[in-house]
Design a protein around this motif. Structure first.
Motif, PDB file in Angstrom:
ATOM      1  N   ARG A   1      -6.680  -0.739  -8.553  1.00 22.66           N
ATOM      2  CA  ARG A   1      -5.952  -1.227  -9.733  1.00 22.66           C
ATOM      3  C   ARG A   1      -4.509  -0.724  -9.742  1.00 22.66           C
ATOM      4  NH1 ARG A   1      -9.146  -3.072 -14.374  1.00 22.66           N
ATOM      5  NH2 ARG A   1      -7.590  -2.152 -15.764  1.00 22.66           N
ATOM      6  N   SER A   2      -4.262   0.389  -9.045  1.00 25.62           N
ATOM      7  CA  SER A   2      -2.874   0.856  -8.954  1.00 25.62           C
ATOM      8  C   SER A   2      -2.020  -0.118  -8.142  1.00 25.62           C
ATOM      9  CB  SER A   2      -2.835   2.250  -8.323  1.00 25.62           C
ATOM     10  OG  SER A   2      -3.262   2.198  -6.965  1.00 25.62           O
ATOM     11  N   LEU A   3      -2.670  -0.897  -7.260  1.00 23.91           N
ATOM     12  CA  LEU A   3      -1.914  -1.915  -6.527  1.00 23.91           C
ATOM     13  C   LEU A   3      -1.354  -2.973  -7.469  1.00 23.91           C
ATOM     14  CD1 LEU A   3      -4.224  -2.495  -3.409  1.00 23.91           C
ATOM     15  CD2 LEU A   3      -2.153  -1.103  -3.536  1.00 23.91           C
ATOM     16  N   HIS A   4      -2.100  -3.305  -8.533  1.00 23.33           N
ATOM     17  CA  HIS A   4      -1.611  -4.315  -9.487  1.00 23.33           C
ATOM     18  C   HIS A   4      -0.355  -3.811 -10.202  1.00 23.33           C
ATOM     19  CE1 HIS A   4      -5.103  -6.492  -8.527  1.00 23.33           C
ATOM     20  NE2 HIS A   4      -5.951  -5.928  -9.377  1.00 23.33           N
ATOM     21  N   ASP A   5      -0.376  -2.556 -10.643  1.00 23.01           N
ATOM     22  CA  ASP A   5       0.809  -2.007 -11.330  1.00 23.01           C
ATOM     23  C   ASP A   5       2.008  -1.952 -10.393  1.00 23.01           C
ATOM     24  OD1 ASP A   5      -0.860  -1.678 -13.526  1.00 23.01           O
ATOM     25  OD2 ASP A   5      -1.355   0.399 -12.997  1.00 23.01           O
ATOM     26  N   THR A   6       1.765  -1.572  -9.130  1.00 19.31           N
ATOM     27  CA  THR A   6       2.873  -1.530  -8.163  1.00 19.31           C
ATOM     28  C   THR A   6       3.393  -2.933  -7.871  1.00 19.31           C
ATOM     29  OG1 THR A   6       1.844   0.427  -7.184  1.00 19.31           O
ATOM     30  CG2 THR A   6       3.537  -0.693  -5.897  1.00 19.31           C
TER      31      THR A   6
ATOM     32  N   ARG B   1       3.668   5.742  -5.621  1.00 21.62           N
ATOM     33  CA  ARG B   1       3.634   5.686  -7.087  1.00 21.62           C
ATOM     34  C   ARG B   1       2.518   6.581  -7.631  1.00 21.62           C
ATOM     35  NH1 ARG B   1       5.138   1.391 -10.742  1.00 21.62           N
ATOM     36  NH2 ARG B   1       3.960   1.520 -12.700  1.00 21.62           N
ATOM     37  N   MET B   2       1.348   6.574  -6.986  1.00 24.81           N
ATOM     38  CA  MET B   2       0.240   7.411  -7.442  1.00 24.81           C
ATOM     39  C   MET B   2       0.549   8.892  -7.251  1.00 24.81           C
ATOM     40  SD  MET B   2      -3.198   5.388  -6.207  1.00 24.81           S
ATOM     41  CE  MET B   2      -4.198   6.715  -6.860  1.00 24.81           C
ATOM     42  N   ASN B   3       1.168   9.251  -6.119  1.00 29.13           N
ATOM     43  CA  ASN B   3       1.523  10.657  -5.894  1.00 29.13           C
ATOM     44  C   ASN B   3       2.508  11.153  -6.938  1.00 29.13           C
ATOM     45  OD1 ASN B   3      -0.134  10.719  -3.653  1.00 29.13           O
ATOM     46  ND2 ASN B   3       1.527  10.221  -2.218  1.00 29.13           N
TER      47      ASN B   3
ATOM     48  N   SER C   1      -4.537   5.093 -17.094  1.00 35.22           N
ATOM     49  CA  SER C   1      -5.243   4.234 -18.064  1.00 35.22           C
ATOM     50  C   SER C   1      -6.629   3.835 -17.578  1.00 35.22           C
ATOM     51  CB  SER C   1      -4.420   2.969 -18.337  1.00 35.22           C
ATOM     52  OG  SER C   1      -4.220   2.248 -17.122  1.00 35.22           O
ATOM     53  N   VAL C   2      -6.946   4.140 -16.318  1.00 32.65           N
ATOM     54  CA  VAL C   2      -8.248   3.771 -15.751  1.00 32.65           C
ATOM     55  C   VAL C   2      -8.994   5.038 -15.330  1.00 32.65           C
ATOM     56  CG1 VAL C   2      -7.571   1.468 -15.026  1.00 32.65           C
ATOM     57  CG2 VAL C   2      -7.115   3.405 -13.521  1.00 32.65           C
ATOM     58  N   ALA C   3      -8.852   6.104 -16.111  1.00 29.28           N
ATOM     59  CA  ALA C   3      -9.426   7.390 -15.717  1.00 29.28           C
ATOM     60  C   ALA C   3     -10.946   7.361 -15.713  1.00 29.28           C
ATOM     61  CB  ALA C   3      -8.935   8.488 -16.660  1.00 29.28           C
ATOM     62  N   GLY C   4     -11.576   6.473 -16.477  1.00 32.01           N
ATOM     63  CA  GLY C   4     -13.030   6.466 -16.554  1.00 32.01           C
ATOM     64  C   GLY C   4     -13.720   5.656 -15.479  1.00 32.01           C
ATOM     65  N   LEU C   5     -12.947   5.035 -14.583  1.00 31.08           N
ATOM     66  CA  LEU C   5     -13.534   4.195 -13.541  1.00 31.08           C
ATOM     67  C   LEU C   5     -13.833   5.013 -12.287  1.00 31.08           C
ATOM     68  CD1 LEU C   5     -11.365   0.954 -13.785  1.00 31.08           C
ATOM     69  CD2 LEU C   5     -13.692   1.296 -14.601  1.00 31.08           C
ATOM     70  N   PRO C   6     -14.671   4.482 -11.385  1.00 29.60           N
ATOM     71  CA  PRO C   6     -14.882   5.156 -10.099  1.00 29.60           C
ATOM     72  C   PRO C   6     -13.580   5.250  -9.299  1.00 29.60           C
ATOM     73  CG  PRO C   6     -16.610   3.535 -10.499  1.00 29.60           C
ATOM     74  CD  PRO C   6     -15.583   3.340 -11.561  1.00 29.60           C
ATOM     75  N   ALA C   7     -13.623   6.020  -8.221  1.00 27.94           N
ATOM     76  CA  ALA C   7     -12.405   6.317  -7.470  1.00 27.94           C
ATOM     77  C   ALA C   7     -11.807   5.068  -6.826  1.00 27.94           C
ATOM     78  CB  ALA C   7     -12.709   7.370  -6.406  1.00 27.94           C
ATOM     79  N   VAL C   8     -12.643   4.196  -6.253  1.00 27.44           N
ATOM     80  CA  VAL C   8     -12.119   3.028  -5.537  1.00 27.44           C
ATOM     81  C   VAL C   8     -11.412   2.054  -6.479  1.00 27.44           C
ATOM     82  CG1 VAL C   8     -12.750   1.037  -4.125  1.00 27.44           C
ATOM     83  CG2 VAL C   8     -13.760   3.259  -3.643  1.00 27.44           C
ATOM     84  N   PRO C   9     -12.011   1.616  -7.589  1.00 29.66           N
ATOM     85  CA  PRO C   9     -11.254   0.705  -8.463  1.00 29.66           C
ATOM     86  C   PRO C   9     -10.011   1.352  -9.076  1.00 29.66           C
ATOM     87  CG  PRO C   9     -13.343   1.321  -9.467  1.00 29.66           C
ATOM     88  CD  PRO C   9     -13.401   1.778  -8.063  1.00 29.66           C
TER      89      PRO C   9
ATOM     90  N   VAL D   1       0.834  -1.210   0.000  1.00 26.67           N
ATOM     91  CA  VAL D   1       0.000   0.000   0.000  1.00 26.67           C
ATOM     92  C   VAL D   1       0.864   1.252   0.000  1.00 26.67           C
ATOM     93  CG1 VAL D   1      -1.636   1.327   1.390  1.00 26.67           C
ATOM     94  CG2 VAL D   1      -1.988  -1.116   1.048  1.00 26.67           C
ATOM     95  N   HIS D   2       1.929   1.273   0.811  1.00 27.77           N
ATOM     96  CA  HIS D   2       2.815   2.438   0.853  1.00 27.77           C
ATOM     97  C   HIS D   2       3.484   2.661  -0.501  1.00 27.77           C
ATOM     98  CE1 HIS D   2       1.943   2.907   4.940  1.00 27.77           C
ATOM     99  NE2 HIS D   2       2.827   2.058   5.470  1.00 27.77           N
TER     100      HIS D   2
END
Length: 499
Positions: free
Chosen positions: A85-90, A61-63, A73-81, A55-56
């Motif tokens: 999904r950023s956890l998968h990239d990390t 990475r998101m900041n 790449s997931v700009a059209g999704l709601p905030a939670v997914p 998570v850290h």
């Protein structure tokens, strides 16, 4: 694709409140960000410490991505997914580091490798989620996946609870409609899938416990029709949250939904005041029992008041002649007048003189006025004639509604839905098409044309229609777009009204 508008702004629906700001949903994420991120990371890592590390790393990475201005790449999704999904990239970047690869579970690491290896198009459910407006997608996610009730969402949005419940129900229907439209668009050039899609929807409308064998065989080999079946079945079974989370998150979406539901259930469980006070460390006072002697005295006093009241009412009504005299003075509650009473004690009976009801000396009393019963005065009775029955037109035997799924200028893909008031064992729908248009294809039935008049006969798998049920005919036509493309719709030669 047609642009999807908010459920608050649909034609024919009054706009009762303003559309909320996206900051409202971001605040909901901030309030539960620890449960959301750590709960999902626990499904991907080997232990709680590894989940915190993931998570850290994802947060950093998101900041960094937001500061650089890079588009997600997931700009059209709601905030939670988007967050999860950023956890998968990390995790994929951590997997390439030997000292961090052990943080992930072997199953999750294998899934990440397969995800990077295959580049398949997004599933039908994820495409349909992208097709929703930002408000619709957020409401759908928070209600179906995060298990946030209509009352809690109404409080967060500043809406009425009843209105919020109706909007949430409508958003679920819109998502299923987008799944149908996406399947229709993807199967535009595949007539077999369109036919099986119509057979699937007919089976779902009838509520068949099992699908026809031919349809099951097709669903086993066609992923696109299988995804439509999953959407329709999830809407019927009430499991849209599992379907949406699995499509948006990819890895263990159903397990995440189950964890969020358990968390929401635990948060909404009522706590007794005694348990809450003990948890705070305070002493709970016990409820003192009422002594039996006090209870007995109270019961005797209540009986005495009731007897006195009955005595007063009986004293006010006394027969005199043939009529009834009503005392005009207000009677006070007095002990009953009668012979001398005796009091029994230890020293023997003692005579107590009773209180007299005679007036005191020098006190002047006036006789009570007599109220004589009045006879009703005769009056003339006017006999009103019975109301005249107003002849009203009977309701139509059927109603029709045309929906345009896709319009490319020189043609369109449409659906004609006809609802019948009576049960049908077979049906035949006829209608006129606009001049300059040609019916190219129809499914869920067999079509024939004579000039501008088209007749569609029921398919073998979709002949029966229950009372109040509906049938749907899919069509593709060539020609310019027209608002009045279909006219004069009849069902078994009965004229249908436009819905």
């Amino acid at each position: 694709m047609q642009q999807r508008i908010s459920p608050l702004q649909r034609p024919g629906r009054p706009l009762r409140t303003a559309e909320p700001s996206p900051a409202v949903f971001h605040s909901l994420v901030d309030d539960a960000i620890a449960d959301i991120t750590l709960g999902y990371a626990a499904l991907c890592t080997t232990d709680p410490e590894a989940a915190r590390t993931l998570v850290h790393a994802a947060t950093a990475r998101m900041n960094a991505s937001e500061q650089s201005g890079a588009r997600s790449s997931v700009a059209g999704l709601p905030a939670v997914p988007r967050l999860l999904r950023s956890l998968h990239d990390t995790a994929a970047s951590l997997r390439s580091l030997p000292e961090r690869a052990s943080l992930l579970t072997p199953e999750y690491a294998t899934w990440l490798d397969d995800r990077c290896a295959r580049r398949e198009p997004p599933p039908l459910h994820l495409q349909s989620l992208y097709d929703l407006s930002a408000l619709e997608a957020e409401l759908l996610w928070w209600n179906k996946v995060e298990a946030l009730s209509a009352d809690l969402l109404a409080t967060a949005l500043g809406w009425e609870a009843e209105y919020t419940a109706r909007v949430l129900e409508q958003v679920g229907v819109i998502f299923v409609e987008r799944c149908r439209a996406r399947h229709m668009e993807n199967a535009r050039r595949q007539r077999t899938c369109r036919s099986y899609g119509g057979m699937l929807e007919a089976s779902m409308r009838r509520g068949d416990p099992e699908l026809p064998p031919e349809l099951r065989e097709h669903l086993d080999v066609c992923a696109m029709c299988g995804e439509l079946w999953e959407c329709l079945n999830a809407a019927r079974e009430g499991t849209l949250g599992d379907l949406i989370a699995s499509a948006a998150l990819g890895w263990r979406g159903s397990a995440y939904v189950a964890a969020r539901r358990d968390s929401a259930h635990a948060a909404s469980r009522p706590v007794s005041p005694h348990r809450a006070t003990r948890a705070a460390g305070a002493r709970v006072p016990r409820r003192r029992a009422v002594p039996r002697s006090i209870a007995a005295v109270a019961a005797v006093g209540a009986v005495g008041v009731l007897v006195a009241a009955v005595t007063v009412v009986a004293a006010q009504r006394s027969p005199a002649g043939g009529g009834t005299e009503v005392q005009a003075e207000t009677a006070s509650v007095q002990p009953p007048v009668g012979p001398e009473r005796t009091r029994t004690g230890t020293a023997g009976p003692t005579t107590v003189p009773s209180r007299s009801s005679a007036p005191k000396k020098g006190h002047r009393t006036s006789p009570a006025p007599k109220v004589r019963p009045t006879e009703p005065k005769p009056h003339n009775t006017v006999i009103q004639p019975p109301p005249r029955k107003v002849q009203s037109n009977p309701p139509p035997l059927c109603t029709s509604r045309l929906k345009v799924d896709d319009d490319w200028g020189t043609g369109a893909s449409v659906e004609l839905t006809v609802q019948s008031r009576a049960a049908l064992s077979d049906w035949q729908v006829s209608f006129d098409i606009a001049a300059g248009t040609t019916l190219k294809e129809a499914w869920n039935g067999t079509s024939t044309a004579e000039g501008s008049r088209v007749t569609v006969t029921a398919a073998d798998y979709d002949r029966a229609v229950s009372a109040g049920g509906s049938l749907t005919i899919g069509m593709v036509y060539d020609g310019p777009t027209s608002d009045n493309w279909i006219r004069n719709v009849t069902l078994n030669k009965a004229t249908c009204a436009s819905a």
